[in-house]
Motif scaffolding. Sequence first.
Motif, short mmCIF file in Angstrom:
data_model
loop_
_atom_site.label_atom_id
_atom_site.label_comp_id
_atom_site.label_asym_id
_atom_site.label_seq_id
_atom_site.Cartn_x
_atom_site.Cartn_y
_atom_site.Cartn_z
N ASP A 62 50.39 33.89 23.73
CA ASP A 62 51.33 33.39 22.73
C ASP A 62 52.58 32.91 23.49
O ASP A 62 53.28 33.70 24.12
N THR A 63 52.87 31.62 23.42
CA THR A 63 54.00 31.05 24.15
C THR A 63 55.33 31.26 23.44
O THR A 63 56.36 30.75 23.89
N LEU A 64 55.34 32.02 22.34
CA LEU A 64 56.54 32.35 21.57
C LEU A 64 57.23 31.08 21.09
O LEU A 64 56.70 30.39 20.22
N PHE A 65 58.38 30.72 21.67
CA PHE A 65 59.13 29.55 21.22
C PHE A 65 59.28 28.54 22.37
O PHE A 65 60.29 27.85 22.47
N GLY A 66 58.25 28.46 23.21
CA GLY A 66 58.33 27.61 24.39
C GLY A 66 58.11 26.14 24.09
O GLY A 66 57.52 25.77 23.07
N MET A 67 58.59 25.29 25.00
CA MET A 67 58.37 23.84 24.91
C MET A 67 57.01 23.50 25.50
O MET A 67 56.41 24.28 26.22
N ARG A 68 56.54 22.28 25.20
CA ARG A 68 55.30 21.81 25.81
C ARG A 68 55.46 20.44 26.47
O ARG A 68 54.77 20.13 27.42
N ARG A 69 56.35 19.59 25.98
CA ARG A 69 56.40 18.21 26.44
C ARG A 69 56.69 18.08 27.92
O ARG A 69 56.12 17.23 28.61
N ALA A 70 57.60 18.88 28.46
CA ALA A 70 58.02 18.70 29.85
C ALA A 70 56.87 18.87 30.84
O ALA A 70 56.93 18.33 31.94
#
Length: 414
Positions: A286-294
């Motif tokens: 679970d990546t919690l509230f992480g970004m993905r685009r970068a």
Amino acid sequence: MRLRYEVIDGQPRVGFNRRDDLVNLRTNILAEYRWTHWRAAVELYDSRVWAEDAGTPVTTNEVNALEPVQAYVAADFDSAFGKGSKLTLTAGRMMLNLGSRRLVAADDYRNTTNSYTGLRADISARGGWKATLIYMLPQVRLPDDNASLRDARVQLDRESFDLVLWGGQISRAKAIGPATVEISYFHLGERDAPGRPTRDRSLDTFGGRIIAEPRAGKFDVEVEALYQTGSMNASTAANAPSQQVAASFLHADAGYTFAIPWKPRLSIEYDRASGDRPGGKFGRFDTLFGMRRAELAPAGLYNAIGRTNLSTPGIRIEATPSKRLDWFAGYRAMWAAAAEDSFSTTGVRDASRLSGSFAGYQLEARVRYWLIAERLRFEFDGLLLAKGRMLRDAPNAQPGRWTRYGSFNLTAAF
């Protein structure tokens, strides 16, 4: 203000239009007041979409109308922990970008952002030591029903003790040669709220990171490992059994920046986020509230590649030919870390494993150019996905062998 037109052909995610397009508009206004070592800020986000239909994936990731995502006060205290130290305290509603931003971030590519209400303490001390501690109630974006979202109805986001995030990170610069070493811990506590059933997540995420930042004529490296434990329910049903969690994530990259005017950087990278396997503990990271685009892929209509059930090596080249122009291109191959689990965030799954674990090859690029310096910027994002067996042959896979995605963006600053 950012205006975006995005289009997709060959949607890989389950349950949505195979071909689609969408117009996004995000407007944010920030007001800040500073006085000696005090400051106060309020920031309003207005995120809306047009041209959608019943099969377009419109969620709170795309729409959040007239929302005060930030309303905080902050104060700086010099020498709070001895000579050369500094303490900054922030209280209220705020956006957060912590460390690598893989767990706690304010996503910028997405049309909406993450906001949190609570307390934050930032500490710096002599010897390159830094620490950030937080106690936050993450905002639940509202409204979240389909009709209200498509009408862009205004409703304030909600925070409560039914969803709590706390923890922090500590780092030291030049701990190993030029590299910074960082350790982190975050706890997420979630429980059912009236009208909002959840999986009652209670997750502890432990992390360690080593990073040597890119420098002209030098090699750079970053390695981050995260381990997640705790418990969560098997579903949102009231009588769902609780499961123990054991999940992990690893990111590693190494690059070299050439000492020429364009500052091109060539890097190789690898990301692995665990998936869920039969029996034993729940293993989907679970990546919690992480970004993905970068690192991984665009959100928006594509939004197929996230930090869960994924194993992907890749190569990337990026450059800044001038103050106005920058670009990057990346290529990666992708597998499901657990073949019986749904691949990343696509929803595509073959519990029998007969479709294998190979998801495909992804080629993406981004170009940004300031049409008017510091005032108007153009951005193009393009992506091509050649689907592997898992995304072609799984029982619920979308038809077609290719996914094509593009977005055209204009961002104006006043």
